[in-house]
Design a protein around this motif. Structure first.
Motif, PDB file in Angstrom:
ATOM      1  N   TRP A 290       0.821  -1.210   0.000  1.00 41.09           N
ATOM      2  CA  TRP A 290       0.000   0.000   0.000  1.00 41.09           C
ATOM      3  C   TRP A 290       0.852   1.256   0.000  1.00 41.09           C
ATOM      4  CZ3 TRP A 290      -0.863  -3.949   3.758  1.00 41.09           C
ATOM      5  CH2 TRP A 290      -1.835  -4.875   3.357  1.00 41.09           C
ATOM      6  N   GLY A 291       2.121   1.117   0.342  1.00 35.11           N
ATOM      7  CA  GLY A 291       3.063   2.219   0.268  1.00 35.11           C
ATOM      8  C   GLY A 291       2.731   3.399   1.166  1.00 35.11           C
ATOM      9  N   ILE A 292       3.321   4.544   0.820  1.00 35.25           N
ATOM     10  CA  ILE A 292       3.130   5.781   1.574  1.00 35.25           C
ATOM     11  C   ILE A 292       2.163   6.681   0.807  1.00 35.25           C
ATOM     12  CG2 ILE A 292       4.251   7.844   2.498  1.00 35.25           C
ATOM     13  CD1 ILE A 292       5.154   5.321   3.874  1.00 35.25           C
ATOM     14  N   SER A 293       1.062   7.020   1.427  1.00 29.24           N
ATOM     15  CA  SER A 293       0.096   7.917   0.799  1.00 29.24           C
ATOM     16  C   SER A 293       0.585   9.357   0.947  1.00 29.24           C
ATOM     17  CB  SER A 293      -1.278   7.767   1.461  1.00 29.24           C
ATOM     18  OG  SER A 293      -2.139   8.821   1.059  1.00 29.24           O
ATOM     19  N   LEU A 294       0.889   9.989  -0.176  1.00 27.08           N
ATOM     20  CA  LEU A 294       1.350  11.379  -0.133  1.00 27.08           C
ATOM     21  C   LEU A 294       0.237  12.307   0.343  1.00 27.08           C
ATOM     22  CD1 LEU A 294       3.466  11.467  -3.422  1.00 27.08           C
ATOM     23  CD2 LEU A 294       4.269  11.174  -1.067  1.00 27.08           C
ATOM     24  N   LYS A 295      -1.005  11.943   0.055  1.00 27.51           N
ATOM     25  CA  LYS A 295      -2.139  12.737   0.542  1.00 27.51           C
ATOM     26  C   LYS A 295      -2.221  12.658   2.067  1.00 27.51           C
ATOM     27  CE  LYS A 295      -7.143  13.363   0.032  1.00 27.51           C
ATOM     28  NZ  LYS A 295      -7.376  13.502   1.490  1.00 27.51           N
ATOM     29  N   LEU A 310       9.447  14.161  -0.487  1.00 24.59           N
ATOM     30  CA  LEU A 310       9.676  14.109  -1.934  1.00 24.59           C
ATOM     31  C   LEU A 310      11.117  14.451  -2.270  1.00 24.59           C
ATOM     32  CD1 LEU A 310       6.374  15.755  -3.242  1.00 24.59           C
ATOM     33  CD2 LEU A 310       7.036  13.340  -3.379  1.00 24.59           C
ATOM     34  N   LYS A 311      11.690  15.421  -1.553  1.00 21.87           N
ATOM     35  CA  LYS A 311      13.083  15.810  -1.781  1.00 21.87           C
ATOM     36  C   LYS A 311      14.025  14.669  -1.419  1.00 21.87           C
ATOM     37  CE  LYS A 311      16.505  18.624  -2.647  1.00 21.87           C
ATOM     38  NZ  LYS A 311      16.816  19.026  -4.055  1.00 21.87           N
ATOM     39  N   GLN A 312      13.792  14.032  -0.258  1.00 23.39           N
ATOM     40  CA  GLN A 312      14.641  12.935   0.198  1.00 23.39           C
ATOM     41  C   GLN A 312      14.523  11.709  -0.710  1.00 23.39           C
ATOM     42  OE1 GLN A 312      16.756  14.624   2.380  1.00 23.39           O
ATOM     43  NE2 GLN A 312      16.754  12.704   3.524  1.00 23.39           N
ATOM     44  N   SER A 313      13.364  11.569  -1.346  1.00 20.30           N
ATOM     45  CA  SER A 313      13.099  10.384  -2.168  1.00 20.30           C
ATOM     46  C   SER A 313      13.721  10.466  -3.552  1.00 20.30           C
ATOM     47  CB  SER A 313      11.583  10.185  -2.330  1.00 20.30           C
ATOM     48  OG  SER A 313      10.957  10.037  -1.078  1.00 20.30           O
ATOM     49  N   GLU A 314      14.097  11.662  -3.971  1.00 21.71           N
ATOM     50  CA  GLU A 314      14.559  11.872  -5.349  1.00 21.71           C
ATOM     51  C   GLU A 314      15.658  10.905  -5.769  1.00 21.71           C
ATOM     52  OE1 GLU A 314      15.704  15.909  -6.001  1.00 21.71           O
ATOM     53  OE2 GLU A 314      13.634  16.663  -6.013  1.00 21.71           O
ATOM     54  N   LYS A 315      16.700  10.780  -4.945  1.00 19.25           N
ATOM     55  CA  LYS A 315      17.836   9.946  -5.358  1.00 19.25           C
ATOM     56  C   LYS A 315      17.436   8.476  -5.477  1.00 19.25           C
ATOM     57  CE  LYS A 315      19.822   9.348  -0.710  1.00 19.25           C
ATOM     58  NZ  LYS A 315      21.066   9.484   0.106  1.00 19.25           N
ATOM     59  N   ASP A 327      -0.210   8.860  -6.553  1.00 19.32           N
ATOM     60  CA  ASP A 327       0.008   9.591  -5.303  1.00 19.32           C
ATOM     61  C   ASP A 327       0.487   8.697  -4.160  1.00 19.32           C
ATOM     62  OD1 ASP A 327       0.015  12.287  -4.440  1.00 19.32           O
ATOM     63  OD2 ASP A 327      -1.656  11.850  -3.090  1.00 19.32           O
ATOM     64  N   LYS A 328       1.088   7.547  -4.504  1.00 20.93           N
ATOM     65  CA  LYS A 328       1.647   6.648  -3.492  1.00 20.93           C
ATOM     66  C   LYS A 328       3.140   6.483  -3.748  1.00 20.93           C
ATOM     67  CE  LYS A 328      -2.283   5.397  -1.481  1.00 20.93           C
ATOM     68  NZ  LYS A 328      -2.933   4.124  -1.832  1.00 20.93           N
ATOM     69  N   LEU A 329       3.926   6.546  -2.684  1.00 17.69           N
ATOM     70  CA  LEU A 329       5.352   6.292  -2.779  1.00 17.69           C
ATOM     71  C   LEU A 329       5.590   4.820  -2.445  1.00 17.69           C
ATOM     72  CD1 LEU A 329       8.203   7.567  -3.175  1.00 17.69           C
ATOM     73  CD2 LEU A 329       8.277   7.861  -0.688  1.00 17.69           C
TER      74      LEU A 329
END
Length: 352
Positions: A290-295, A310-315, A327-329
């Motif tokens: 189900w991941g991480i809901s950005l909402k 979102l910044k930390q996830s870029e790399k 909208d899920k990470l």
């Protein structure tokens, strides 16, 4: 101890006063040592003091040797468990090979593992077993045999973990003396990828990093943890969570019992900060399908936290370890094995 467990259940009923109990889990030790009457007493106490769902998931952790002991009376023990309301078994198989079990200092042997599952599967359809991968000197062929053996018993859920070496254990001593090879992460990754492939072929869903279940056989209890639902842990060392506060009981049995006898709760607690909750959601959510809901990140923690994530996830997105979908990470197949390390790097540090 049993009397104290009953008393703690009674003392803490106000904590879930307006909530319905959906799962009951006997674990964190060897609950299969409890007699049928003791199990029935504890389950009845829950029903007496809490609002319980119509068909709750009631799980018992058990070791193969306990289930096949003389005291357990082998086949009849499973029938008696069903009569108490227990409808799910979690059996600590670890491996179906004798040499693996000896190295891990397990009390049961390979024959007991197979016999136990053979009998249990005739009474329970909802069975999960634990299997360990990444054992040094375990070839891919041998790991494949372990999986095929599990499938042959028709189990509908498998929890599988990489072998870890805890300090001061027999395995730790063997490795330090050079009589047993050290852990090989490359081997563990090879086993993990094979595990994903084989379970998928058998109709399992890889719904959490270490958990594989067929449809309708996901662990409701563990899923509640990952969703952040409140829970009460009863007994020495047990942890509890109500959404804002985490508490834990003393680990000493005698202190636990004496405190309960005084009608006091033997626990300490901490209030979780917003950052604590954010980090915990990352750690648990990223491990699941189900991941991480950005909402949810924005709704519960604010735009600043979402921007930070979102910044930390870029790399990791650029390295194809994470991706965003609707909208899920989420973790990619490659990222799953590295999930815990990725999550910890995404944590926000509370400097307030």
């Amino acid at each position: 101890m049993i009397v104290a467990l009953v008393k703690e259940l009674e003392l803490r009923k106000v904590e879930l006063k307006n909530q319905t109990i959906e799962t009951i889990y006997f674990g964190g030790g060897t609950p299969s040592l409890l007699t049928i009457d003791e199990l029935r007493l504890l389950i009845d106490t829950v029903y007496k003091n809490y609002s319980v769902a119509k068909s709750p998931e009631i799980t018992l952790e058990a070791n193969p040797d306990d289930l096949l002991s003389v005291r357990a009376q082998s086949r009849t023990i499973f029938e008696n468990y069903l009569k108490t309301g227990i409808n799910r078994l979690s059996i600590g198989i670890q491996s179906f090979f004798e040499d693996d079990l000896k190295r891990m200092n397990r009390a049961h042997n390979a024959t007991e593992a197979k016999t136990c599952l053979s009998v249990a599967s005739k009474h329970f359809s909802n069975i999960t077993i634990d299997l360990i991968y990444g054992i040094p000197n375990m070839s891919l062929e041998k790991w494949n045999e372990n999986l095929n053996m599990a499938f042959s018993f028709g189990v509908n859920h498998i929890s599988s973990y990489a072998l870890t070496v805890e300090p001061k254990t027999a395995l730790d001593t063997f490795i330090k003396k050079g009589t047993y090879p050290p852990i090989d992460e490359h081997l563990a990754l090879q086993h993990f990828n094979h595990l994903i492939e084989k379970t998928q072929q058998q109709g399992f869903v890889h719904y959490e990093i270490s958990n594989f279940g067929k449809p309708n056989y996901f662990s409701k209890h563990n899923t509640s943890y990952w969703y952040g639902k409140p829970y009460i842990g009863i007994g020495p060392s047990a942890h509890s969570f109500n959404g804002d506060l985490r508490s834990w009981n003393v680990s000493n049995n005698i202190k636990y019992i004496k405190t309960i006898q005084k009608n006091e709760l033997p626990s300490e607690s901490e209030i979780l900060s917003r950052t604590d909750k954010f980090n915990e959601y990352l750690m648990t959510g990223l491990r699941t399908i189900w991941g991480i809901s950005l909402k949810r990140i924005e709704d519960d923690f604010g735009k600043t936290y979402k921007k930070y994530l979102l910044k930390q996830s870029e790399k990791y997105i650029n390295e194809h370890l994470l991706y965003i979908d609707e909208d899920k990470l989420l973790t990619t197949k490659k990222g799953k094995f590295l999930c815990d390390g990725i999550a910890s790097d995404l944590f926000k540090i509370d400097l307030s």
